[in-house]
Design a protein around this motif. Structure first.
Motif, PDB file in Angstrom:
ATOM      1  N   VAL A   1       1.053   4.974   0.942  1.00 42.40           N
ATOM      2  CA  VAL A   1       0.246   5.837   2.373  1.00 42.40           C
ATOM      3  C   VAL A   1       0.825   7.013   2.749  1.00 42.40           C
ATOM      4  CG1 VAL A   1      -0.139   3.672   3.894  1.00 42.40           C
ATOM      5  CG2 VAL A   1       1.466   4.564   4.302  1.00 42.40           C
TER       6      VAL A   1
ATOM      7  N   ARG B   1       5.335   5.211   2.401  1.00 41.04           N
ATOM      8  CA  ARG B   1       5.085   5.680   3.054  1.00 41.04           C
ATOM      9  C   ARG B   1       5.631   7.007   2.099  1.00 41.04           C
ATOM     10  NH1 ARG B   1       3.893   6.547   8.845  1.00 41.04           N
ATOM     11  NH2 ARG B   1       5.622   4.557   9.044  1.00 41.04           N
TER      12      ARG B   1
ATOM     13  N   ALA C   1       3.837  -1.455   3.759  1.00 44.89           N
ATOM     14  CA  ALA C   1       3.445   0.082   3.313  1.00 44.89           C
ATOM     15  C   ALA C   1       4.558   1.012   2.910  1.00 44.89           C
ATOM     16  CB  ALA C   1       2.713   0.857   4.329  1.00 44.89           C
TER      17      ALA C   1
ATOM     18  N   ARG D   1       1.102  -1.035  -0.264  1.00 45.85           N
ATOM     19  CA  ARG D   1      -0.074  -0.009  -0.293  1.00 45.85           C
ATOM     20  C   ARG D   1       0.598   1.556   0.131  1.00 45.85           C
ATOM     21  NH1 ARG D   1      -1.148  -2.126   4.385  1.00 45.85           N
ATOM     22  NH2 ARG D   1      -1.207   0.070   5.376  1.00 45.85           N
TER      23      ARG D   1
ATOM     24  N   LYS E   1      -4.196   7.300   5.722  1.00 47.15           N
ATOM     25  CA  LYS E   1      -4.692   7.482   4.665  1.00 47.15           C
ATOM     26  C   LYS E   1      -3.915   6.654   3.744  1.00 47.15           C
ATOM     27  CE  LYS E   1      -6.672  10.302   1.505  1.00 47.15           C
ATOM     28  NZ  LYS E   1      -7.121  11.885   0.559  1.00 47.15           N
ATOM     29  N   SER E   2      -4.901   5.685   2.976  1.00 41.80           N
ATOM     30  CA  SER E   2      -4.598   4.649   2.081  1.00 41.80           C
ATOM     31  C   SER E   2      -4.433   5.044   0.965  1.00 41.80           C
ATOM     32  CB  SER E   2      -4.692   3.542   2.059  1.00 41.80           C
ATOM     33  OG  SER E   2      -4.567   2.902   0.823  1.00 41.80           O
TER      34      SER E   2
END
Length: 334
Positions: free
Chosen positions: A127, A213, A211, A125, A133-134
């Motif tokens: 984020v 960032r 994730a 993902r 928040k994705s």
């Protein structure tokens, strides 16, 4: 005794994020030994103290490397790699994180059972800076689960923090010598993936297990398209000389595509002096055009009729950079 997996984590001014990155490693549920190498590049915030606090809590599982001065991302990364003595290396920078406790077990089990594969990676993902928040997934829905160096030579699709690979570049049994130029390239992860892909196939897991960032201080996310394309062009100029045949040709094609992107973006950014950039890169561009692995370029340079035929075979997307290179550079400056 050496761990089965060494986790290489480089960090610089990641005080707001580092704890989550470390926790993602420490929570891994595995049947083998994992050792985390944290290389702090002389951070000016509390990054180092956070890393050292964790090392005190997990003295047998974490090693912290400190620097007398800021080395820069690539020298810091290379030195950290040299401390990775596990059979496998996993990568995770200090501002990203893993959030699936089975991640390492899944990837290592596969590599242990499939010796014709050298790399494994998975979906991620994107984020927001606070992780709340994705922003979507990294990988395309049609990403193949098995690929080869031929696919990777068309463009990088392996995200650094998702990668686990066989350790042929560090430790006492290394069989791959990192090239002398490696410390100078702007994009080290792609080069490392390409060098590793010489040794086997690439496995992709569709599962989302980490994730990436997106934040203002991110080394890559902060850069605009021209800067990214310039850095990739320079990286490919070094990398392609490690290969020949189809792989070399595909890397050449990537260079051409990046020059085309720079040309297009320059039209939208009047402060960027594209003519000056062409002059600066003229030796590399001349080598690219005359490279024996892109023979159709030489044909185009001398024969307009043949170029039309080559363009038909090789598609307009690839041939556009050749056209503007010839028109805007060799006619203008010769």
């Amino acid at each position: 005794m050496c761990p089965l997996v060494s986790v290489c984590m480089i960090t610089y001014n990641h005080a707001s994020f580092l704890a989550q990155a470390i926790e993602g490693v420490m929570m891994q549920q595995v049947t083998f030994a994992v050792h985390l190498i944290i290389a702090d590049d002389k951070s000016t915030d509390s990054t180092l103290s956070i890393a050292q606090d964790y090392a005190e809590r997990f003295p047998n599982r974490i090693t912290v490397l400190t620097r007398p001065h800021n080395l820069g991302m690539m020298p810091n990364f290379i030195d950290a790699l040299n401390y990775c003595n596990g059979s496998y290396i996993a990568l995770c920078e200090g501002d990203d994180y893993w959030d699936d406790p089975k991640k390492l077990q899944m990837q290592v089990d596969f590599l242990e059972s499939n010796h014709d594969y050298s790399i494994s990676f998975h979906n991620l993902r994107m984020v927001s800076a606070d992780g709340q928040k994705s922003l979507g997934l990294i990988q395309k829905s049609d990403q193949s689960e098995t690929t080869t160096i031929i696919d990777l030579a068309k463009g990088n699709f392996i995200s650094t923090l998702s990668c686990v690979f066989r350790n042929t570049v560090a430790g006492p049994e290394k069989t791959t010598q990192l090239p002398d130029w490696y410390s100078q390239v702007p994009i080290g992860d792609y080069c490392l993936h390409m060098l590793n892909a010489k040794h086997g196939k690439i496995k992709y897991f569709p599962a989302v297990m980490g994730a990436y960032r997106m934040h203002g201080d991110g080394a890559w996310s902060l850069q605009n398209q021209i800067t990214r394309s310039q850095k990739l062009f320079d990286t490919l100029e070094k990398l392609k000389h490690e290969f020949d045949g189809e792989v070399r040709q595909l890397l050449n094609e990537q260079q051409l595509h990046n020059l085309s992107v720079i040309a297009d973006e320059a039209k939208r950014q009047p402060t960027f002096d594209f003519d000056a950039y062409l002059l600066l890169k003229r030796p590399a561009i001349e080598r690219l055009i005359s490279d024996q692995f892109v023979p159709f370029m030489n044909t185009y340079y001398g024969n307009e009729g043949a170029s039309r035929s080559a363009e038909y075979r090789l598609s307009k997307r690839l041939f556009q950079p050749v056209r503007w290179l010839v028109n805007s550079m060799f006619h203008k400056y010769s």
